[in-house]
Motif scaffolding. Sequence first.
Motif, mmCIF file in Angstrom:
data_model
loop_
_atom_site.group_PDB
_atom_site.id
_atom_site.type_symbol
_atom_site.label_atom_id
_atom_site.label_comp_id
_atom_site.label_asym_id
_atom_site.label_seq_id
_atom_site.Cartn_x
_atom_site.Cartn_y
_atom_site.Cartn_z
ATOM 1 N N ARG A 91 -38.122 17.188 46.844
ATOM 2 C CA ARG A 91 -37.229 16.932 45.716
ATOM 3 C C ARG A 91 -36.446 15.662 46.020
ATOM 4 N NH1 ARG A 91 -33.783 21.902 45.279
ATOM 5 N NH2 ARG A 91 -33.160 20.917 43.356
ATOM 6 N N VAL A 92 -36.641 14.649 45.180
ATOM 7 C CA VAL A 92 -35.970 13.356 45.383
ATOM 8 C C VAL A 92 -34.822 13.261 44.392
ATOM 9 C CG1 VAL A 92 -36.237 10.856 45.400
ATOM 10 C CG2 VAL A 92 -38.109 12.309 46.191
ATOM 11 N N LEU A 93 -33.609 13.136 44.909
ATOM 12 C CA LEU A 93 -32.396 13.069 44.097
ATOM 13 C C LEU A 93 -32.047 11.615 43.827
ATOM 14 C CD1 LEU A 93 -29.943 14.545 42.824
ATOM 15 C CD2 LEU A 93 -28.826 14.323 45.044
ATOM 16 N N LYS A 94 -31.999 11.263 42.544
ATOM 17 C CA LYS A 94 -31.621 9.898 42.167
ATOM 18 C C LYS A 94 -30.109 9.806 42.050
ATOM 19 C CE LYS A 94 -33.757 8.446 38.542
ATOM 20 N NZ LYS A 94 -34.538 8.179 37.346
ATOM 21 N N ALA A 95 -29.601 8.583 41.960
ATOM 22 C CA ALA A 95 -28.161 8.353 41.886
ATOM 23 C C ALA A 95 -27.548 8.950 40.619
ATOM 24 C CB ALA A 95 -27.875 6.855 41.943
ATOM 25 N N TYR A 138 -38.241 -4.597 44.731
ATOM 26 C CA TYR A 138 -36.784 -4.674 44.594
ATOM 27 C C TYR A 138 -36.145 -3.315 44.895
ATOM 28 C CZ TYR A 138 -32.179 -4.784 42.483
ATOM 29 O OH TYR A 138 -30.826 -4.660 42.274
ATOM 30 N N VAL A 139 -36.737 -2.245 44.354
ATOM 31 C CA VAL A 139 -36.182 -0.903 44.555
ATOM 32 C C VAL A 139 -36.107 -0.579 46.041
ATOM 33 C CG1 VAL A 139 -36.630 1.573 44.229
ATOM 34 C CG2 VAL A 139 -36.913 -0.015 42.320
ATOM 35 N N TRP A 140 -37.186 -0.813 46.789
ATOM 36 C CA TRP A 140 -37.185 -0.451 48.219
ATOM 37 C C TRP A 140 -36.332 -1.407 49.050
ATOM 38 C CZ3 TRP A 140 -38.000 4.150 47.700
ATOM 39 C CH2 TRP A 140 -39.060 4.695 47.001
ATOM 40 N N ARG A 141 -36.081 -2.621 48.525
ATOM 41 C CA ARG A 141 -35.159 -3.534 49.226
ATOM 42 C C ARG A 141 -33.716 -3.136 48.987
ATOM 43 N NH1 ARG A 141 -37.323 -8.665 47.200
ATOM 44 N NH2 ARG A 141 -35.564 -8.499 45.821
ATOM 45 N N THR A 142 -33.441 -2.544 47.811
ATOM 46 C CA THR A 142 -32.078 -2.218 47.417
ATOM 47 C C THR A 142 -31.666 -0.801 47.810
ATOM 48 O OG1 THR A 142 -32.431 -3.660 45.526
ATOM 49 C CG2 THR A 142 -30.478 -2.283 45.468
ATOM 50 N N TYR A 143 -32.620 0.123 47.816
ATOM 51 C CA TYR A 143 -32.346 1.530 48.117
ATOM 52 C C TYR A 143 -33.194 1.980 49.291
ATOM 53 C CZ TYR A 143 -30.224 1.729 43.480
ATOM 54 O OH TYR A 143 -29.426 1.505 42.392
ATOM 55 N N LYS A 151 -31.886 7.908 57.690
ATOM 56 C CA LYS A 151 -32.610 6.995 56.806
ATOM 57 C C LYS A 151 -34.099 7.065 57.141
ATOM 58 C CE LYS A 151 -28.755 3.804 56.684
ATOM 59 N NZ LYS A 151 -28.269 2.480 57.098
ATOM 60 N N LEU A 152 -34.918 7.151 56.111
ATOM 61 C CA LEU A 152 -36.373 7.163 56.305
ATOM 62 C C LEU A 152 -36.845 5.712 56.279
ATOM 63 C CD1 LEU A 152 -37.329 10.090 53.879
ATOM 64 C CD2 LEU A 152 -36.518 10.225 56.216
ATOM 65 N N GLU A 153 -36.675 5.023 57.395
ATOM 66 C CA GLU A 153 -36.953 3.591 57.438
ATOM 67 C C GLU A 153 -38.373 3.264 57.869
ATOM 68 O OE1 GLU A 153 -32.724 1.529 58.293
ATOM 69 O OE2 GLU A 153 -33.637 2.527 60.040
ATOM 70 N N PHE A 172 -31.969 9.125 47.160
ATOM 71 C CA PHE A 172 -31.987 7.671 47.037
ATOM 72 C C PHE A 172 -30.585 7.191 47.358
ATOM 73 C CE2 PHE A 172 -35.790 7.174 44.250
ATOM 74 C CZ PHE A 172 -36.273 6.023 44.822
ATOM 75 N N MET A 173 -30.411 6.334 48.342
ATOM 76 C CA MET A 173 -29.098 5.775 48.683
ATOM 77 C C MET A 173 -29.163 4.265 48.580
ATOM 78 S SD MET A 173 -26.601 7.682 49.770
ATOM 79 C CE MET A 173 -26.079 8.874 50.928
ATOM 80 N N LYS A 174 -28.111 3.711 48.008
ATOM 81 C CA LYS A 174 -28.032 2.254 47.916
ATOM 82 C C LYS A 174 -27.763 1.681 49.287
ATOM 83 C CE LYS A 174 -26.362 -1.243 44.868
ATOM 84 N NZ LYS A 174 -27.483 -1.764 44.131
ATOM 85 N N ARG A 175 -28.508 0.665 49.634
ATOM 86 C CA ARG A 175 -28.312 0.022 50.927
ATOM 87 C C ARG A 175 -27.020 -0.791 50.903
ATOM 88 N NH1 ARG A 175 -33.144 -0.695 54.189
ATOM 89 N NH2 ARG A 175 -34.930 0.083 53.028
#
Length: 179
Positions: A91-95, A138-143, A151-153, A172-175
């Motif tokens: 389950r992926v929780l968005k902002a 962009y999404v993966w660079r920003t979040y 963090k799942l880096e 999803f967390m903002k970087r």
Amino acid sequence: MMEEQSQDTDGGARSVEDEGMEKENLEDMAAPDAEEEDEEALPHSEILDIFEEGLARLVQDPLLCDLPIQVTLEEVNSQIALEYGQAMTVRVLKADGEIMPIVVVQNATVLDLKKAICRFMELKQQREGGVKHVSWRYVWRTYHLVFQGDKLEDDKMRLKDYGIRNRDEVTFMKRLRKK
């Protein structure tokens, strides 16, 4: 009662009844060709309607009832794999608070999860309309994705190595920008 005999090419005797049965069998074998021609004569839109009706009946099955009406083969296979324990739901929780149920195989990597998120969003946008293109770069660079503060880096690391199991929640967390 005496049956008429005709000579076979091999020299064996065959009755007239046998020949009549062979003719009927040949006609029966030719009949499917006529049906196939009729099917080919159907317009594409009618065939599509027939397929969608069958698919709608299939989706009513208790195993597949969670799937949308316009389901893809990929989604059906994922749901079946989930029922057999070959896959798990993350389950992926968005902002904005929306939870996306993402199905991935048991030994999936972080990269597999990211690709599954992309596919989920593409299908959702096709069904609902809206934004035509999302720049995932962009999404993966920003979040980034976070599970229990980690963090799942590393894209190559398996989800189970992070401790992620079936029905666990990833956020999803903002970087934070580096200064």
